[in-house]
Design an enzyme around this catalytic site. Structure first.
Site, PDB file in Angstrom:
ATOM      1  N   GLU A 119      55.729  34.622  49.445  1.00 20.41           N
ATOM      2  CA  GLU A 119      55.725  34.323  48.016  1.00 20.41           C
ATOM      3  C   GLU A 119      56.169  35.516  47.175  1.00 20.41           C
ATOM      4  OE1 GLU A 119      52.037  32.395  46.963  1.00 20.41           O
ATOM      5  OE2 GLU A 119      52.580  30.622  48.125  1.00 20.41           O
TER       6      GLU A 119
ATOM      7  N   HIS B 223      50.801  33.788  54.866  1.00 19.43           N
ATOM      8  CA  HIS B 223      52.070  34.048  54.177  1.00 19.43           C
ATOM      9  C   HIS B 223      52.674  35.407  54.500  1.00 19.43           C
ATOM     10  CE1 HIS B 223      50.829  30.970  50.834  1.00 19.43           C
ATOM     11  NE2 HIS B 223      51.135  30.398  51.974  1.00 19.43           N
TER      12      HIS B 223
ATOM     13  N   HIS C 218      53.379  26.160  42.757  1.00 19.62           N
ATOM     14  CA  HIS C 218      54.482  26.090  43.728  1.00 19.62           C
ATOM     15  C   HIS C 218      53.884  25.904  45.139  1.00 19.62           C
ATOM     16  CE1 HIS C 218      54.124  30.588  44.965  1.00 19.62           C
ATOM     17  NE2 HIS C 218      52.955  30.041  44.740  1.00 19.62           N
ATOM     18  N   ARG C 219      54.746  25.876  46.159  1.00 22.16           N
ATOM     19  CA  ARG C 219      54.309  25.991  47.550  1.00 22.16           C
ATOM     20  C   ARG C 219      54.904  27.281  48.120  1.00 22.16           C
ATOM     21  NH1 ARG C 219      51.258  21.494  49.366  1.00 22.16           N
ATOM     22  NH2 ARG C 219      50.474  23.164  50.711  1.00 22.16           N
ATOM     23  N   SER C 220      54.383  27.701  49.269  1.00 19.83           N
ATOM     24  CA  SER C 220      54.923  28.933  49.857  1.00 19.83           C
ATOM     25  C   SER C 220      56.365  28.746  50.330  1.00 19.83           C
ATOM     26  CB  SER C 220      54.025  29.423  50.992  1.00 19.83           C
ATOM     27  OG  SER C 220      53.753  28.383  51.904  1.00 19.83           O
TER      28      SER C 220
ATOM     29  N   LYS D 160      49.571  20.358  42.987  1.00 20.88           N
ATOM     30  CA  LYS D 160      50.837  20.481  43.721  1.00 20.88           C
ATOM     31  C   LYS D 160      51.415  19.089  43.938  1.00 20.88           C
ATOM     32  CE  LYS D 160      49.366  24.467  46.582  1.00 20.88           C
ATOM     33  NZ  LYS D 160      48.577  24.794  47.806  1.00 20.88           N
TER      34      LYS D 160
ATOM     35  N   SER E  36      49.802  26.766  54.361  1.00 20.46           N
ATOM     36  CA  SER E  36      48.349  26.658  54.541  1.00 20.46           C
ATOM     37  C   SER E  36      47.894  25.383  53.855  1.00 20.46           C
ATOM     38  CB  SER E  36      47.634  27.887  53.975  1.00 20.46           C
ATOM     39  OG  SER E  36      47.762  27.973  52.574  1.00 20.46           O
TER      40      SER E  36
ATOM     41  N   ASP F  20      43.343  33.886  45.796  1.00 18.20           N
ATOM     42  CA  ASP F  20      43.301  32.690  46.635  1.00 18.20           C
ATOM     43  C   ASP F  20      43.107  33.146  48.067  1.00 18.20           C
ATOM     44  OD1 ASP F  20      43.486  30.372  48.034  1.00 18.20           O
ATOM     45  OD2 ASP F  20      45.569  29.909  47.503  1.00 18.20           O
TER      46      ASP F  20
ATOM     47  N   LYS G  21      50.899  28.994  38.911  1.00 21.89           N
ATOM     48  CA  LYS G  21      51.173  30.061  39.870  1.00 21.89           C
ATOM     49  C   LYS G  21      52.469  29.740  40.588  1.00 21.89           C
ATOM     50  CE  LYS G  21      48.575  28.855  44.091  1.00 21.89           C
ATOM     51  NZ  LYS G  21      47.700  29.399  45.135  1.00 21.89           N
TER      52      LYS G  21
ATOM     53  N   GLN H 129      44.698  35.414  51.386  1.00 28.22           N
ATOM     54  CA  GLN H 129      46.113  35.027  51.298  1.00 28.22           C
ATOM     55  C   GLN H 129      46.837  35.542  50.044  1.00 28.22           C
ATOM     56  OE1 GLN H 129      47.398  30.839  52.475  1.00 28.22           O
ATOM     57  NE2 GLN H 129      47.578  30.677  50.260  1.00 28.22           N
ATOM     58  N   GLU H 130      46.174  35.437  48.890  1.00 23.35           N
ATOM     59  CA  GLU H 130      46.894  35.728  47.636  1.00 23.35           C
ATOM     60  C   GLU H 130      46.069  36.596  46.696  1.00 23.35           C
ATOM     61  OE1 GLU H 130      48.293  32.011  45.890  1.00 23.35           O
ATOM     62  OE2 GLU H 130      48.680  31.207  47.886  1.00 23.35           O
TER      63      GLU H 130
HETATM   64  P1  PGA Z   1      50.863  26.873  50.764  1.00 20.87           P
HETATM   65  O1  PGA Z   1      49.971  27.975  50.028  1.00 20.87           O
HETATM   66  O2  PGA Z   1      51.938  26.446  49.844  1.00 20.87           O
HETATM   67  O3  PGA Z   1      51.346  27.618  51.971  1.00 20.87           O
HETATM   68  O4  PGA Z   1      49.911  25.762  51.112  1.00 20.87           O
HETATM   69  C1  PGA Z   1      49.668  27.936  48.670  1.00 20.87           C
HETATM   70  C2  PGA Z   1      48.195  27.871  48.435  1.00 20.87           C
HETATM   71  O5  PGA Z   1      47.373  27.899  49.372  1.00 20.87           O
HETATM   72  O6  PGA Z   1      47.801  27.780  47.266  1.00 20.87           O
HETATM   73 ZN    ZN Z   2      45.631  27.738  47.705  1.00 16.20          ZN
END
Ligand code: PGA
Ligand code: ZN
Length: 419
Positions: free
Chosen positions: A204, A154, A364-366, A336, A40, A242, A387, A162-163
């Protein structure tokens, strides 16, 4: 001086190709880095170069980026001495020549930058986090934000946020924080299983149950925190969200959350209700990356009460974060490495946050590898937040284990948000 720069194609945690990059120095030190990849992504991120050759990996191969490392980048760096990492990163930026690193690929460049930073720390005989030390930053073990329930891009479940993360803000140290994360995760598995939900995992490592709305997820997480014997809230284990709202923002500017169509102000009202009812201390990407006026309203409405983190809208870009500080957008930034593409620019983004009194959360990334660079980066910056997904799945756990290793070896390092 640099003697070797090499890359090869490996798999990330979603079984998509990514790069493994190694950098060798004349003194014999060599170091490797694994490159992360998001799903994302913010539209302003540095460009991840893919082959688009449909006959390999569905077009997702990274042989072109590998070729750039082994060819042009190696030719430009080998035999040279750099005054420091920032000089090396500047050489990479200049060699690429584009504002978004699209010619050589940000995935190629960030891998070289990370491996070089690690090799330099090895040469200096210090752990990576000490090698990444910058003036004005005090090292600190960050509060881990464990993503225990996955939705959005995810996971295949219907949840649009998402999170859903748990953050042991009240833990006395990193080892106890990881233990709290693991115990709440186990309690959550039991709660979900008892309620007849699947306990399969998202990208994740969080569970991906078929829940009908975000509040239902929050309810069961609070129960799991209590089941595990912790106090829900900032004195014990708090919750961070998130929603990744860019993913469910519609072309007409509304937001579609589990069947409901919401305006920006409806979303802000919803978050206010969530913060009133649940121990949520942080909300990342609560609105879409292009909803600037909404972000200002959200910050005015909730900025005093919770951490508001910009991810898709800030893309770890020091100039964008600087503007956001001036405009009063959010009060924290997600960090990131591959969004901006070099370690030096990432450290600069962290410095902008520190000087502005903004929060910063290393992420991190997904799509991940076993690389643990972000654990050392978070410690070095003293930003107090990280995270890295659930306390499960090897590529997520590797980062938490690295934090515990640093804490074990350096018991004097403080733990916690730091502000
Ligand atoms: P992504 O998601 O690594 O898939 O971009 C992580 C986030 O949105 O924080
Ligand atoms: Zn995010």
């Amino acid at each position: 001086h640099i003697t070797a720069v090499q890359a090869m194609e490996i798999l990330d945690s979603r079984s998509r190709p990514t790069l493994s990059v190694s950098v060798g120095l004349a003194d014999g030190n060599t170091a490797r880095a694994g490159v992360p990849s998001g799903a994302s992504t913010g539209s302003g991120e540095a460009l991840e170069l893919r082959d688009h050759d449909a006959s390999r990996y569905g077009g997702a191969g990274v042989r072109t980026a590998v070729g750039h490392v082994n060819g042009e980048i190696a030719a430009a760096l080998c035999g040279r001495d750099f005054a420091g990492l920032s000089a090396l990163d500047q050489a990479l930026i200049d060699l690429d020549g584009t504002p978004d690193k699209s010619r050589l690929g940000a995935n190629a460049i960030v891998g070289v930058s990370m491996a070089a930073a690690r090799a330099a720390a090895g040469q200096a005989g210090v752990p990576l986090w000490q090698g990444l030390a910058t003036d004005g930053a005090t090292a600190r073990l960050p509060v881990p934000h464990f993503n225990v329930l996955n939705g959005g891009a995810h996971a295949p479940n219907p949840l649009d946020f998402q999170e859903f993360m748990i953050a042991p803000l009240g833990a006395p140290g990193i080892a106890e924080a990881v233990r709290a994360g693991s115990e709440v995760y186990a309690a959550l598995r039991r709660r979900l299983a008892e309620a007849g939900h699947t306990t399969g995992l998202g990208d994740e490592g969080g569970f991906a149950p078929d829940l009908a709305e975000p509040e239902e997820a929050l309810r069961v997480i609070v129960q799991a925190i209590t089941d595990a014997g912790y106090e829900p809230g900032t004195g014990g284990v708090a919750i961070a969200l998130d929603p990744a709202a860019s993913e469910f923002r519609q072309p007409d500017g509304t937001y579609r959350v589990n069947g409901q169509v919401l305006t920006t102000s409806d979303m802000i009202t919803r978050y206010r209700q969530i913060v009133d009812e649940f121990p949520v201390w942080s909300i990342e990407d609560g609105l879409g990356e292009d909803d600037d006026t909404g972000w200002a309203e959200l910050t005015g409405a909730l900025g005093e009460r919770v951490q508001l983190v910009g991810d898709d809208n800030f893309v770890t870009n020091p100039a964008i974060i600087t503007r956001a500080v001036q405009d009063g957008i959010a009060n924290a930034a997600l960090i990131k490495l591959n969004q901006i593409g070099t370690v030096t620019e990432t450290l600069h983004a962290l410095e902008v946050c520190r000087k502005a009194g903004y929060g910063a959360m290393v992420s991190h990334r997904s799509g991940e590898t076993d690389d643990t660079f972000i654990a050392d980066l978070a410690v070095a910056s003293g930003c107090g937040r990280i995270k890295s997904g659930a306390p499960a799945r090897g590529e997520r756990v590797a980062k938490y284990n690295r934090l515990m290793e640093i804490g074990h070896r350096h018991p004097d390092l403080p733990y916690g948000l730091g502000r």
